[in-house]
Design a protein around this motif. Structure first.
Motif, short mmCIF file in Angstrom:
data_model
loop_
_atom_site.label_atom_id
_atom_site.label_comp_id
_atom_site.label_asym_id
_atom_site.label_seq_id
_atom_site.Cartn_x
_atom_site.Cartn_y
_atom_site.Cartn_z
N ARG A 143 54.63 55.27 36.44
CA ARG A 143 53.57 55.49 37.57
C ARG A 143 52.35 55.77 37.07
N ARG A 144 51.78 56.50 36.35
CA ARG A 144 50.55 56.24 35.88
C ARG A 144 49.86 54.69 35.38
N ILE A 145 50.67 54.13 34.83
CA ILE A 145 50.09 52.66 34.43
C ILE A 145 49.91 51.91 35.80
N LEU A 146 51.03 51.86 36.61
CA LEU A 146 51.03 51.18 37.84
C LEU A 146 49.60 51.62 39.05
N THR A 147 49.85 53.24 38.95
CA THR A 147 48.59 53.70 39.74
C THR A 147 47.29 53.32 39.28
N ALA A 148 47.14 53.20 38.20
CA ALA A 148 45.74 52.94 37.64
C ALA A 148 45.31 51.62 38.23
N PHE A 149 46.29 50.47 38.14
CA PHE A 149 45.84 49.03 38.72
C PHE A 149 45.56 49.26 40.23
N GLU A 150 46.13 50.15 40.93
CA GLU A 150 46.20 50.42 42.52
C GLU A 150 44.76 50.77 42.58
N LYS A 151 44.50 52.01 41.74
CA LYS A 151 43.28 52.73 42.19
C LYS A 151 42.07 51.76 41.78
N ALA A 152 42.25 51.13 40.79
CA ALA A 152 41.05 50.09 40.45
C ALA A 152 41.11 49.17 41.38
N GLU A 153 41.85 48.66 42.20
CA GLU A 153 41.73 47.71 43.16
C GLU A 153 40.99 48.34 44.26
N ARG A 154 41.10 49.61 44.23
CA ARG A 154 40.29 50.58 45.82
C ARG A 154 38.91 50.84 45.24
N GLU A 155 38.67 50.85 44.00
CA GLU A 155 37.35 51.34 43.28
C GLU A 155 36.09 50.57 43.38
N PRO A 156 35.16 51.03 44.03
CA PRO A 156 33.73 50.00 44.16
C PRO A 156 32.99 50.29 43.33
N ASP A 157 32.86 51.52 42.37
CA ASP A 157 32.17 51.64 41.18
C ASP A 157 32.53 50.78 40.06
N PRO A 158 32.08 49.84 39.55
CA PRO A 158 32.55 48.99 38.28
C PRO A 158 32.78 49.82 37.11
N ALA A 159 31.96 50.98 36.73
CA ALA A 159 32.12 51.97 35.74
C ALA A 159 33.50 52.61 35.77
N LYS A 160 33.69 53.23 37.07
CA LYS A 160 35.06 53.83 37.33
C LYS A 160 36.21 52.82 37.21
N ARG A 161 36.01 51.69 37.85
CA ARG A 161 37.11 50.88 37.90
C ARG A 161 37.50 50.42 36.45
N ALA A 162 36.39 50.47 35.55
CA ALA A 162 36.80 50.00 34.05
C ALA A 162 37.67 51.27 33.56
N GLU A 163 37.27 52.30 33.84
CA GLU A 163 38.11 53.56 33.34
C GLU A 163 39.67 53.32 33.88
N TYR A 164 39.81 52.94 35.01
CA TYR A 164 41.20 53.03 35.26
C TYR A 164 41.92 51.69 34.70
N LEU A 165 40.97 50.63 34.15
CA LEU A 165 41.78 49.60 33.64
C LEU A 165 41.75 49.74 32.09
N THR A 166 41.33 51.03 31.71
CA THR A 166 41.50 51.21 30.05
C THR A 166 42.69 51.97 30.08
N PHE A 167 43.52 51.39 29.01
CA PHE A 167 44.92 52.08 28.85
C PHE A 167 44.84 52.58 27.02
N VAL A 168 44.98 53.85 26.75
CA VAL A 168 45.05 54.36 25.46
C VAL A 168 46.37 54.80 24.95
N MET A 169 46.70 53.96 23.79
CA MET A 169 47.87 54.48 23.31
C MET A 169 47.42 55.42 21.94
N ILE A 170 48.06 56.55 21.88
CA ILE A 170 47.81 57.20 20.55
C ILE A 170 48.99 57.28 19.54
N GLY A 171 48.75 56.73 18.40
CA GLY A 171 49.91 56.67 17.57
C GLY A 171 50.23 55.27 17.35
N GLY A 172 50.41 54.67 15.98
CA GLY A 172 50.65 53.36 15.67
C GLY A 172 52.14 53.10 14.96
#
Length: 431
Positions: A143-172
């Protein structure tokens, strides 16, 4: 060693706590034994955890990697299944207690209660960086991954949109590598053409590993290949700097901040409270330090297996916490219990046979290390897929998963791309 004998009024009572790989394997191997078996699990399903990340990344549906425990055991006449949560063991009375107040007696007890993700003393990070151990975890992350793309589609602020489109994995480790690679595939292939404002391919996928390399259980050349394969998919890999802070706006590591709205944790595990229930020694993540025969120290009638136990592996450290190891332990304790029931009390130390290590990187690459042969790339990916399909339960599931993977490989489409939950905060703000 205390001999195990049936109680005076009933047949021998075996209680198994946990319906994972080890617990189910023990039940399967004791299905014809002259005893009464009670299997207790806090969920009604057995989960094929190695493919859980594929539910989290929209590749597979939940029903393709989980099966009702009652259905799996329906033909075993000496087995009773209970849905419940164990909150303690009375070793003197030989009973286990459930959270709703029930007390269940045993003559032999098997604890296969698994583990959860651990945050190294920072449990306050969990709301921002969920781990991946259960179906609930997987659907939350999906849900969080897919919702991030949906929120980015509606976000007018480029900086905030970039946050929605950034996905971080902790642990290799394998989970981190597999999730990062699949998210990259999802963004660059599956979602292509689905949006009008954003370009999903512009998503930034970042993997942070505190150690010197990804997939540390593999050889250095395999780790190097995995890193290169991730980078080829567009994943940014940071090594050598553990995360020092995790919050609502992103993460901090190596003296830098990274703003992101989707963070996934795959950096550590914490065992169940089994060691505390028994008051026996545990390792740093809470796993019971068992005897050579997989019994708890001081309690020959109690076996501890799977992610709940730390098991010495000769001169090779400890047995890895993977599904094949848990299954081997389940077989071993079943043989031991059968032998004890007919009066054979001879020591039966567990010997682990390592079949190899496998990890996938996206939908067309993998690494496999069987000791005598090491493979990487597309051939390794096919071998990884065949191995996982083989261990799935039931022909229907094998066919469904194989067809899903084939369709994704050919078309890039993922049919399980469904948003099915909301955070409490989102629910409160919904008109």
């Amino acid at each position: 060693m205390t001999e195990i004998q049936p109680s005076a009024s009933t047949r021998h009572r075996l209680v198994i706590v946990g319906g994972g790989f080890g617990g189910l394997e023990a039940v399967h191997n004791l299905r014809n034994a002259d005893m009464d078996i009670t299997l207790i699990d806090q969920r009604n399903h057995h989960l094929f955890q190695p493919l859980l990340y594929q539910v989290a990344t929209s590749t597979l549906a939940t029903s393709e990697i989980a099966w009702p425990i009652r259905h799996l055991l329906r033909k075993y006449k000496n087995v009773k299944t209970l849905l419940g949560t164990i909150d303690g063991v009375d070793t003197a009375a030989r009973t286990v207690s459930t959270a709703d107040g029930e007390t269940i007696p045993y003559d032999t007890l098997v604890l296969a209660t698994g583990a959860r993700h651990a945050y190294f003393g920072h449990d306050d990070w969990e709301p921002f960086a969920p781990g991946l151990k259960t179906l609930e975890d997987a659907t939350t992350i999906r849900r969080r991954i897919l919702t991030a793309f949906e929120k980015a589609e509606r976000e007018p602020d480029p900086a905030k949109r970039a946050e929605y489109l950034t996905f971080v994995m902790i642990g290799g480790g394998p989970t981190g590598v597999e999730v990062a690679g699949t998210i990259a595939d999802l963004a660059r292939d599956t979602l292509k053409g689905d949006f009008r404002v954003i370009d999903p391919a512009s998503a930034r996928v970042v993997l942070i590993e505190g150690g010197p390399r990804v997939l540390p259980a593999f050889s250095e050349d395999m780790s190097a290949y995995a890193k290169q394969a991730l980078e080829k998919l567009g994943v940014t890999v940071h090594l050598g700097n553990p995360v020092t802070e995790c919050h609502t706006d992103g993460v901090e590591f190596g003296g830098q901040s990274l703003r992101a709205q989707t963070i996934i944790w795959a950096a550590g595990v914490q065992a169940s409270p089994a060691a505390k229930w028994l008051n026996v020694p545990a390792d740093r993540v809470g796993r019971v330090v068992v005897n050579a025969d997989l019994t708890a120290p001081g309690y020959p009638e109690i076996f501890v297996i799977g992610d709940t136990a730390t098991v010495a592996n000769g001169g090779k450290g400890t047995v890895p916490g993977i599904a094949p190891a848990a299954k081997q332990q389940g077989v071993h304790i079943a043989k031991t219990i059968k032998a004890r029931l007919v009066g054979d009390q001879s020591p039966r130390p567990f010997v682990y046979h390592h079949d190899g290590d496998l990890a996938t990187i996206g939908k067309r690459a993998a690494v496999t290390d069987f000791g005598w042969i090491k493979l990487k790339g597309y051939i390794a990916w096919w071998l990884w897929g065949l191995a996982h399909i083989y261990f799935l339960i039931g022909l229907r599931n094998r066919l469904a998963v194989a067809l899903s993977w084939l369709w994704i490989s050919v078309s890039g489409a993922r049919s399980a791309r469904l948003i099915t939950q909301k955070d409490a905060a989102e629910e409160a703000n919904t008109p």
